[in-house]
Design a protein around this motif. Structure first.
Motif, mmCIF file in Angstrom:
data_model
loop_
_atom_site.group_PDB
_atom_site.id
_atom_site.type_symbol
_atom_site.label_atom_id
_atom_site.label_comp_id
_atom_site.label_asym_id
_atom_site.label_seq_id
_atom_site.Cartn_x
_atom_site.Cartn_y
_atom_site.Cartn_z
ATOM 1 N N GLY A 38 0.817 -1.205 0.000
ATOM 2 C CA GLY A 38 0.000 0.000 0.000
ATOM 3 C C GLY A 38 0.846 1.248 0.000
ATOM 4 N N ALA A 39 1.989 1.204 0.708
ATOM 5 C CA ALA A 39 2.902 2.345 0.686
ATOM 6 C C ALA A 39 3.487 2.539 -0.705
ATOM 7 C CB ALA A 39 4.004 2.141 1.730
ATOM 8 N N ARG A 40 3.778 1.425 -1.428
ATOM 9 C CA ARG A 40 4.286 1.551 -2.803
ATOM 10 C C ARG A 40 3.245 2.189 -3.700
ATOM 11 N NH1 ARG A 40 3.761 -0.057 -7.523
ATOM 12 N NH2 ARG A 40 1.994 -1.347 -6.930
ATOM 13 N N ARG A 41 1.937 1.803 -3.496
ATOM 14 C CA ARG A 41 0.866 2.401 -4.286
ATOM 15 C C ARG A 41 0.776 3.907 -4.035
ATOM 16 N NH1 ARG A 41 -4.752 -0.085 -3.186
ATOM 17 N NH2 ARG A 41 -5.241 1.715 -4.534
ATOM 18 N N LEU A 42 1.043 4.312 -2.767
ATOM 19 C CA LEU A 42 0.892 5.722 -2.410
ATOM 20 C C LEU A 42 2.033 6.565 -2.982
ATOM 21 C CD1 LEU A 42 -0.574 7.963 -0.800
ATOM 22 C CD2 LEU A 42 0.859 7.324 1.159
ATOM 23 N N LEU A 43 3.305 6.112 -2.797
ATOM 24 C CA LEU A 43 4.452 6.950 -3.157
ATOM 25 C C LEU A 43 5.270 6.385 -4.323
ATOM 26 C CD1 LEU A 43 5.716 8.006 0.398
ATOM 27 C CD2 LEU A 43 4.235 9.276 -1.163
#
Length: 803
Positions: A38-43
């Motif tokens: 999810g962090a990869r999707r965000l940033l």
């Protein structure tokens, strides 16, 4: 590295998509150690690109971030973060310390929701289920506080359908006092726009079972933020409430039960605590210890059982449910709750009077009628046991409360009864020891005071109301030469041991007084005795705690002189014949038992008719007033002294002691001094010439004739002859003869300046002397010697009016 699921805190096996949340973990040094999909999707950064790098590298150049202090375990707010493609994103983040106990060394879990917007249609089931499918009882009220909507759970609780009660107010729906109070809270939330939590206890709808509720009330706002109504959710806290009530009852029982060492008072406290908190009527019946030699019964029981009613309490005034009166003995057969629980040794609950108690109620029609009259539907009998002994039984009944006793109620009754049983057993033990100590105390104190020519005396002794019998004592001791000794003492402590120590000290005082020791010398010897008693009372290498105070006074009616000494004791008061009461200034002296410290005597002249008040500290020491006030009250009571010393004793006790009794033992001794007229005393100086003994005898006979005591002349001549001859032969000048008499006694005294005391011995057949004192002992009532500052005095008493 931990898996994403474990990092999230959801536990392994979470079956749903986690990419709706951006998640990262930063260690205490600010380095990224975990990075979710999810962090990869965000940033846009892959895990391999950022793990191990400082988290600060992801901040935009103009981002402002204040590191949380070590005391903060949670942080939230917006931050400008760098996307992998160089863009700046404003992201709201929520961060938690994963191990707050480590402080700054703890990792941080940082999260951000990626799908926070509601994209569902207005008629989506999740929207409508917010109210309908909530597990909590929920109700919505409009701006007029009239019911707009309730869910199915609330409808079940109030036992009314929504379509029937829509538009009604809360008091109109509930119909109970709690409903009106609840509406006040709803109004406050409607007007203030602030949430409130309210706890209530009562019955909801048609249910007779009382329940505890936590009502959470919140405002309902429209898009503009205006309050359009209120929403209330009700949470059933009945179990928690009942647990708190049980804990409160146990705590109250520990405070209210056992406030005194009185058996019936303690039993009544048990009944008072449990009504109405646990039952509507409670009775406590105790076994009579007199049936078992004064001890609690520890053997097997058999029906029928005889019990004495110690206490009962009802929610109804006058205890109309009680069949047995307080103090009355009743016999309980088998099948009765009392007997069954005692025989079984455990609590027994009877919830159906028609069947469970039918045999007992048939045997006792009076009880059966009371059960039917008041609607008693459940009974619980709990044995009262302590230290392996059966003391009695407590019976709990309900008729006003509709619910029967539960298993938790049984445990609660057992707990409270067990606490009361220990207190009742302690009270019984105290009562037995108190009765023993009182009997011992009474046997050791003088039953009547002797009638003397020196004083008229009256006394009182009162044991402590609560602390038990102590070691206070008083005494009036006739001495030679018409003199009298008065003593008041106080042994430290209470109980049988204090009473026994008091008896030993009183005996010692009488023995020391019999050898005519001066008051300061007597206290010195008594101090040595208390020191020895302390050593005997101690264990190996220790000293016991034996201590005492004492006041000793000697009054001579011939000279009207009084000599006093005290050892740590309150000073006496005196009331002159024509003056106000005042305290006698006597050198205080140390308490008995310290050893090696001196005592001093005080001597003063008392006018005839002076009243002396000797007392122990229990008379004047009180928690309600200081010593000055007590002394003032004592002086006022003495000033009212009339003719009777007994009445004055009563007045003093009434004035200084509370109606509930003194907190310490009280001993009071009043003495009104008398004076012996000079016409009843005759004195001669004797020359050291044996040939003058015969003329002296003649002068004595003439004096007796003047006193109209000629019937005692022959015996008196013989006694005077022997004592004067011994003084001339063995004593030292000056020698003095003195005769003293009152209505019943004639005293012969011969004094000289020698300190050598004579002693009685049996003369052998051929001895020429040694028979004088033997003859004196046979002719007189008693005889003896006493040392004086000038030498010694040999005295003998003759009883007048005897053949």
């Amino acid at each position: 590295m931990a898996s994403h699921n474990e990092t999230a805190g959801d536990g392994p096996g979470y079956p749903f998509d986690e990419t709706a949340t951006a998640r990262a973990v930063i260690d205490g040094d600010g380095v990224l150690v975990e990075w979710s999909e999810g962090a990869r999707r965000l940033l846009g950064h892959a895990s391999a690109d950022v793990v191990g790098r400082p988290a600060a590298d992801l901040l935009a150049p103009d981002a402002e971030f204040v590191r949380p202090s070590s005391a903060d375990n949670r942080w939230s707010g917006g931050l400008a973060l760098l996307h992998r493609d160089g863009r700046t994103l404003d992201v709201w983040l929520l961060a938690h310390r994963r191990r707050p106990e480590l402080g700054d060394r703890s990792d941080w879990l940082v999260v951000s929701a990626l799908e926070s917007e509601d994209r569902r249609a207005p008629d989506d089931p999740l929207n409508t289920a917010l109210l309908e499918q909530s597990p909590c009882a929920t109700a919505v009220y409009d701006e007029r506080l009239r019911l707009h909507r309730i869910n199915a759970v609330m409808a079940d609780e109030v036992s009314l359908p929504q379509e029937r009660i829509r538009g009604l107010r809360v008091p109109e729906i509930g119909g109970r006092p709690q409903s009106a109070e609840l509406e006040k809270h709803l109004l406050r939330v409607l007007l203030s726009g602030r949430r409130e939590d309210v706890e209530t206890y009562g019955r909801a709808g048609s249910d007779d079972r009382a329940q505890a509720w936590l009502a959470r009330i919140a405002p309902i706002r429209d898009a503009e933020g205006k309050v359009r109504g209120v929403c209330m959710t009700a949470h059933d806290l009945t179990k928690q409430y009942q647990a708190r009530q049980r804990l409160q009852l146990v705590n109250e029982a520990s405070i209210r039960i056992g406030t005194t060492l009185d058996v019936t008072r303690t039993a009544q406290e048990l009944a008072d605590v449990c009504v109405p908190a646990l039952a509507d009527f409670v009775s406590v019946d105790l076994m009579d210890p007199l049936d078992h030699g004064g001890e609690p019964y520890s053997g097997p029981l058999s029906a029928p059982v005889s019990l004495r009613r110690a206490a009962h309490r009802s929610v109804n005034a006058g205890n109309p449910e009680a069949v047995v009166k307080l103090g009355q003995v009743d016999v309980y057969p088998a099948s009765s709750p009392q007997a069954d629980s005692l025989l079984a040794g455990r609590p027994i609950v009877a919830t159906d009077p028609a069947t469970t108690l039918s045999e007992w109620l048939a045997w006792d029609p009076v009880r059966g009628e009371r059960v039917r009259e008041y609607g008693i539907h459940t009974t619980m009998s709990v044995p009262v046991r302590a230290r392996g002994a059966t003391l009695g039984v407590a019976v709990f009944t309900r008729f006003r409360r509709p619910e029967p006793f539960t298993s938790d109620d049984v445990l609660l009754a057992e707990e409270v009864t067990a606490r009361a049983a220990v207190c009742i057993d302690n009270a019984r033990r105290f009562s037995r020891e108190r009765e023993t100590a009182i009997a011992l105390q009474r046997s050791l104190l003088p039953r009547t005071l002797p009638r003397t020519a020196a004083v008229e005396a009256a006394s009182r002794y009162l044991p402590a109301a609560r602390a038990g019998v102590g070691g206070d004592w008083f005494d009036v001791i006739p001495l030679s030469g018409m003199r009298v000794a008065m003593v008041v003492g106080d042994v430290v402590g209470h109980g049988v041991q204090a009473s026994a120590t008091m008896g030993r000290l009183r005996t010692a005082v009488r023995t020391l007084a019999d050898i005519d020791l001066a008051p300061d010398e007597l206290l010195t010897h008594l101090d040595d005795l208390v020191v020895r008693l302390s050593e005997e009372a101690g264990g190996e290498g220790t000293t016991g705690e034996v201590g005492a105070t004492c006041l000793y006074a000697v009054y001579d009616p011939v000279t009207r002189r009084c000599v006093l000494a005290r050892a740590g004791h309150p000073p006496p008061m005196m009331l002159p014949p024509d003056g106000p009461p005042r305290e006698i200034d006597v050198s205080p002296g140390p308490p008995l038992g310290l050893g090696g410290l001196p005592f001093e005597s005080t001597e003063l002249t008392l006018r005839e008719g002076t009243v002396l008040a000797l007392y122990t500290d229990g008379l004047i020491e009180s928690r309600e007033r200081d010593l000055d006030d007590s002394h003032r009250l004592l002086r006022q009571a003495l000033a009212r002294a009339g003719g009777s010393l007994d009445e004055t004793c009563h007045d003093i006790l009434q004035s200084l002691l509370p109606p509930t009794g003194a907190s310490d033992d009280v001993a009071l001794l009043l003495a009104r001094t008398k004076g012996l007229p000079t016409s009843q005393v005759a004195t001669w100086d004797i020359p050291a010439d044996p040939s003058l003994v015969a003329p002296i005898r003649k002068q004595v006979v003439r004096q007796l004739d003047t006193w109209q005591l000629t019937e005692a002349a022959f015996t008196t001549e013989l006694v005077v002859s022997e004592l004067v001859t011994n003084a001339i032969r063995y004593g030292e000048r000056p020698i003095r003869l003195r005769l003293i008499h009152d209505d019943t006694t004639l005293i012969v005294e011969v004094s000289d300046s020698s300190h050598t005391a004579p002693h009685l011995r049996r003369a052998k057949i051929f001895d020429e002397g040694g028979r004088g004192l033997l003859l004196v002992a046979q002719l007189t009532q008693r005889w003896g010697s006493r040392h004086t500052t000038e030498g010694k005095t040999i005295w003998a008493e003759l009883t007048l009016g005897e053949e």
